[in-house]
Write a protein that holds these residues in place. Sequence first.
Motif, PDB file in Angstrom:
ATOM      1  N   LYS A   2      -3.768 -55.445   3.006  1.00  0.00           N
ATOM      2  CA  LYS A   2      -2.492 -56.244   2.975  1.00  0.00           C
ATOM      3  C   LYS A   2      -2.427 -57.011   1.669  1.00  0.00           C
ATOM      4  N   ILE A   3      -1.224 -56.967   0.959  1.00  0.00           N
ATOM      5  CA  ILE A   3      -0.842 -57.877  -0.069  1.00  0.00           C
ATOM      6  C   ILE A   3      -0.804 -59.286   0.350  1.00  0.00           C
ATOM      7  N   ASN A   4      -1.620 -60.123  -0.478  1.00  0.00           N
ATOM      8  CA  ASN A   4      -1.606 -61.597  -0.149  1.00  0.00           C
ATOM      9  C   ASN A   4      -0.556 -62.474  -0.797  1.00  0.00           C
ATOM     10  N   PHE A   5       0.342 -62.929  -0.169  1.00  0.00           N
ATOM     11  CA  PHE A   5       1.385 -63.560  -0.469  1.00  0.00           C
ATOM     12  C   PHE A   5       1.516 -64.937  -0.483  1.00  0.00           C
ATOM     13  N   ASP A   6       0.162 -65.309   0.373  1.00  0.00           N
ATOM     14  CA  ASP A   6      -0.024 -66.874   0.568  1.00  0.00           C
ATOM     15  C   ASP A   6      -0.194 -67.618  -0.801  1.00  0.00           C
ATOM     16  N   THR A   7      -0.965 -66.969  -1.750  1.00  0.00           N
ATOM     17  CA  THR A   7      -1.373 -67.639  -2.840  1.00  0.00           C
ATOM     18  C   THR A   7      -0.314 -67.543  -4.296  1.00  0.00           C
ATOM     19  N   PRO A   8       0.059 -68.426  -5.099  1.00  0.00           N
ATOM     20  CA  PRO A   8       0.930 -68.071  -6.152  1.00  0.00           C
ATOM     21  C   PRO A   8       0.208 -67.042  -7.085  1.00  0.00           C
ATOM     22  N   VAL A   9      -1.056 -66.836  -7.269  1.00  0.00           N
ATOM     23  CA  VAL A   9      -1.591 -66.099  -8.149  1.00  0.00           C
ATOM     24  C   VAL A   9      -1.649 -64.726  -7.591  1.00  0.00           C
ATOM     25  N   VAL A  10      -1.177 -63.855  -8.561  1.00  0.00           N
ATOM     26  CA  VAL A  10      -1.476 -62.473  -8.038  1.00  0.00           C
ATOM     27  C   VAL A  10      -2.501 -61.779  -8.238  1.00  0.00           C
ATOM     28  N   GLN A  11      -2.973 -60.957  -7.540  1.00  0.00           N
ATOM     29  CA  GLN A  11      -4.350 -60.216  -7.572  1.00  0.00           C
ATOM     30  C   GLN A  11      -4.103 -59.150  -8.772  1.00  0.00           C
ATOM     31  N   SER A  12      -5.165 -59.013  -9.674  1.00  0.00           N
ATOM     32  CA  SER A  12      -4.974 -58.053 -10.697  1.00  0.00           C
ATOM     33  C   SER A  12      -5.065 -56.440 -10.194  1.00  0.00           C
ATOM     34  N   ARG A  13      -4.531 -55.716 -11.012  1.00  0.00           N
ATOM     35  CA  ARG A  13      -4.411 -54.229 -10.783  1.00  0.00           C
ATOM     36  C   ARG A  13      -6.041 -53.852 -10.376  1.00  0.00           C
ATOM     37  N   GLU A  14      -6.776 -54.364 -11.164  1.00  0.00           N
ATOM     38  CA  GLU A  14      -8.245 -53.543 -11.117  1.00  0.00           C
ATOM     39  C   GLU A  14      -8.815 -54.177  -9.664  1.00  0.00           C
ATOM     40  N   GLN A  15      -8.475 -55.414  -9.180  1.00  0.00           N
ATOM     41  CA  GLN A  15      -8.799 -55.976  -8.098  1.00  0.00           C
ATOM     42  C   GLN A  15      -8.443 -55.158  -6.787  1.00  0.00           C
ATOM     43  N   ARG A  16      -6.952 -55.118  -6.940  1.00  0.00           N
ATOM     44  CA  ARG A  16      -6.285 -54.414  -5.769  1.00  0.00           C
ATOM     45  C   ARG A  16      -6.497 -52.667  -5.762  1.00  0.00           C
ATOM     46  N   LEU A  17      -6.357 -52.297  -7.019  1.00  0.00           N
ATOM     47  CA  LEU A  17      -6.091 -50.765  -6.774  1.00  0.00           C
ATOM     48  C   LEU A  17      -7.439 -50.088  -7.747  1.00  0.00           C
ATOM     49  N   GLY A  18      -8.184 -50.782  -8.214  1.00  0.00           N
ATOM     50  CA  GLY A  18      -9.543 -50.186  -8.882  1.00  0.00           C
ATOM     51  C   GLY A  18      -8.787 -49.419 -10.232  1.00  0.00           C
ATOM     52  N   THR A  19      -7.966 -49.829 -10.674  1.00  0.00           N
ATOM     53  CA  THR A  19      -7.266 -49.489 -12.079  1.00  0.00           C
ATOM     54  C   THR A  19      -8.412 -49.180 -13.412  1.00  0.00           C
ATOM     55  N   ILE A  20      -8.559 -48.088 -14.008  1.00  0.00           N
ATOM     56  CA  ILE A  20      -9.207 -47.888 -15.243  1.00  0.00           C
ATOM     57  C   ILE A  20      -8.476 -47.712 -16.183  1.00  0.00           C
ATOM     58  N   ASP A 379      -0.054 -49.356  -4.192  1.00  0.00           N
ATOM     59  CA  ASP A 379      -0.267 -50.527  -3.084  1.00  0.00           C
ATOM     60  C   ASP A 379       0.003 -49.931  -1.905  1.00  0.00           C
ATOM     61  N   SER A 380       1.051 -48.953  -1.674  1.00  0.00           N
ATOM     62  CA  SER A 380       1.199 -48.326  -0.226  1.00  0.00           C
ATOM     63  C   SER A 380       0.038 -47.673   0.224  1.00  0.00           C
ATOM     64  N   GLN A 381      -0.869 -47.307  -0.438  1.00  0.00           N
ATOM     65  CA  GLN A 381      -2.031 -46.540   0.048  1.00  0.00           C
ATOM     66  C   GLN A 381      -1.666 -45.287   0.767  1.00  0.00           C
ATOM     67  N   ASP A 382      -0.285 -44.601   0.347  1.00  0.00           N
ATOM     68  CA  ASP A 382       0.449 -43.610   1.357  1.00  0.00           C
ATOM     69  C   ASP A 382       0.184 -42.420   0.375  1.00  0.00           C
ATOM     70  N   PRO A 383      -0.751 -41.450   0.960  1.00  0.00           N
ATOM     71  CA  PRO A 383      -0.995 -40.077  -0.093  1.00  0.00           C
ATOM     72  C   PRO A 383       0.374 -39.382  -0.047  1.00  0.00           C
ATOM     73  N   ARG A 384       1.365 -39.628   0.364  1.00  0.00           N
ATOM     74  CA  ARG A 384       2.516 -38.816  -0.006  1.00  0.00           C
ATOM     75  C   ARG A 384       3.118 -39.497  -1.364  1.00  0.00           C
ATOM     76  N   GLN A 385       2.514 -40.605  -1.864  1.00  0.00           N
ATOM     77  CA  GLN A 385       2.812 -41.068  -3.052  1.00  0.00           C
ATOM     78  C   GLN A 385       1.951 -40.551  -4.513  1.00  0.00           C
TER      79      GLN A 385
END
Lengths: 499, 461
Positions: A2-20, A379-385
Amino acid sequence: MKINFDTPVVQSREQRLGTIIAWDGKASELSSQSEFARRSCASGCGEKGRRLCEMKGPFTQGSVCSEQMVECQAGHVRDAVLIQHSPIGCGAGQVIYNSIYRNGLAMRNLPVENLRLISTNLQEEDMVFGGVDKLEQSIRDAWERHQPKAIFIATSCATGIIGDDVDGSARKMEGELGIPVIPLHCEGFMSKHWSTGFDATQHGILRQIVRKNPKKQEDLVNVINLWGTDVFTPMFNELGLRVNYVVDLATMEDLAQLSEAAATVGFCHTLSSYMAAGLEQEFGVPEIKAPQPYGFAGTDAWLRELARVTHREEQAETYIAREHTRVKPRLEELRKLLKGKKGFVSTGSAYAHGLIAVLRELGIEVEGSLVFHHDPIYDSQDPRQDTLSHLVDNYGDVPAFSVSNRQQYQFYGLLQRVKPDFIIIRHNGLAPLASRLGIPAAPLGDEHHALGYQGMINLGETILEILAHKKFHEDLASHIKLPYKKWWLEQKDPFLLVR
Amino acid sequence: MSEKEEKVTVPQIDKPARAKTNSIQQIRYVCSIGAMHSASAIPRVIPITHCGPGCADKQFMNLAFYNGFQGGGYGGGAVVPSTNQSENEVVFGGEDRLRELIGSSLKILDADLFVVVTGCISDLLGDDVGAVVREFQKQDVAVVFAETGGFRGNNFTGHELVTRGIIDQYVGDYDGPRTPGTVNVWSLLPYHNTFWRGDLTEIKRVLEGAGLEVNILFGPESRGVSEWKNIPKAQFNLVLSPWLGLKTAQHLEKKYGQPFLHLPVIPIGARETSAFLRAVVAFAGIDPVKAEEFIISEEGTYYNYLENFSDFYSEYWWGLPAKFVVVGDSAYNLALTKFLVNQLGIIPGKQIITENPPDEYREAIRAQYRNIAEDVSTDVEFEEDSYRIHQLIRQADFGQKPPIIFGTTWERDLAKEMKSAMIEVGFPTSYEVVLSRSYIGYRGALTLLEKIYTTAVGASA
């Protein structure tokens, strides 16, 4: 997750998605190693299943930061002001994003004007005593000067390090002014890839602007885009849908009604991932789970999914059939004209997947391409994307597919591997090198240029135009010297230093 | 998520007089690290940026791309090495990463000199950049550094830091003889001034025409680091700008005992340029014969064109601008004002200097405007915030018709609003493509006349 909207600071791409930002191999390998396939790195370089092997080396050339992406999104909301809470240097971006804003407005037939960005212009003493007083002053100035409907605040490396309480100031000023005052945490050092800046902007919009008690508009579709020409309206008219373009060139009302739409689409999952998933999670606005609208395969699937979600299947099929018939004759001609040509795409991640598909539709060979980063999942984690798998499955593999964060020194070797006739770019920094090697570039300033059925024709015509530029670039190439040492230029492996 | 009202209600806040605040809207200079361009302005010199991931790109795209589309050239733009500092370096310090980047830059990039410049992160965390760079200097590597963190100042002061870094750490000590008639020129800020390449070329051309040997130091006519090595051998330094370069010249005076000549007005047109050359030749004490021959030849050409131009200037039917506004940094601001008043007889409307010159120089700059011509005195204002700049211009009285505006991209909307002709002459100039164009000296003045009146006439019907 789940995306966390409780905090004003966004989580970085590498933290959320494992971006390289650095990788080299075949597109098919990257696709199978990515999260969508649920396989982890063979060499065991990460505990997290989603982590891919990432190369890292001693030499790096200037990248781009998250704050710049905040400028080009939040700074382009037409009835808001963006405060850059920073020393004056971050404000340099006002120049490029003003030019882009003006030209974008002109392209959309909107009144051309300068953008509204204000720098708090922090000095040495503010580094010691803090800059929140100046931040609040600039917020008051923004209000007095423009009476905006919202004020965004972009943080900076400096304010992040000195620990200014930007959230506290934002809350205080929101109470004082009665408009949303939205802190966007985008310190350049907090993410290795600038696309985190898109997410930071979208995080703030979702938290503080989007209407929390939406009245659904069943024919409204959010299009998360930049400044591109209005190609969606004619397309959506065929389906009886209306367009809601965000974030660039949008008004606050456009942003507020995001939660009321029947669906969300984009031209590039890299850009739209966070906002689209957030709207679905928080407000039940469905994100269209389909490949992106590029080439016949992508556009067909995308339109059908949009039609299914908005209950307009019949109109969609009529439109699809008509468009196929319409574009095919010119497409055939273009294929003949472009036969034997080799292209190389060097753009943002998901966008590149779409553009390679369009090149293959045009019969252009694509033996190599690079993307600035790779998200193993959206972010959707949906393989159709899964845009990369869609590319490989429908249009074949790309043998030399590299992730290189705008590293021009690597780009030299990448071009030598496949010797393309032209490259396709959006971000700056790579085309100048190609030019000095005699290779023309097609810069897609209008991000919608290659989209949909017409996009295949558009891109084909543009490639013919820029192939003619070859004369200029070849002449230049024979008269200049590159700044790289002979030793480096002789290396066969562009990733030699990072393996 | 907090709940927001849909309707905007206008809050009751006290409306203070629009006093100057810290805010800068629509920037007209960048931060010290923008002076990475002072390094890449020297042929075959490459900056190494020790900063966050966006700093190098920002400075380049805004100073050198969307400002006349000048381009990065050999060692600037996208090839600039950068540590692209991340959270790791913020927590653990960035010295190791910098050492690694300098080392690998030496392997990959072919440069005569590397100049390390730093950003906010390094300067706030106190990385000992000097210590890292000295490790390489001890091994005779041509590398210098300047601490240019964004909060320390703007790209004008950063320019003098970079210049001083090269002089002290690369040019080094010298106590040999000096060559009479040779001059080091310190003038326009490279890249920030959109026309610096063409202008420095013209400055060099006229000084050489007058019989001097010239170290122009920056731009396409510079001979690169060999020219910098020759700085101490020159007879004197010429500071050709209202204030930028004075600190450098004072430093050189102390370091090498080299005298300097300060001429605040960059010459535009025959009258100013000839006077400029006579002043330099007199200071150098060289034989004036060559200079006088050059002046006669240049003035002959110049006034021949002006003679033809006068047909247009005296009998064009449809009206020409009578007053002017200049918004820009002091060097071009003063130079243009001088030319427009003295050569063309246009009436000064409003002059606003935008680069935040240090206080110590402001009175001298004001004095220049007070004595802009024998019979014309005008005033100048110092302001960096474009919102206030535009208010100042809106509030001014220009009489029966709108003034012509010499400004930047930021004035495009204002010019439309005021129905003014407008020419982009300074940072940022996002709607001009500039290669070798110059607006100064003998030749540049003619180009400037073409530009001014093409703009005025071109908009007439």
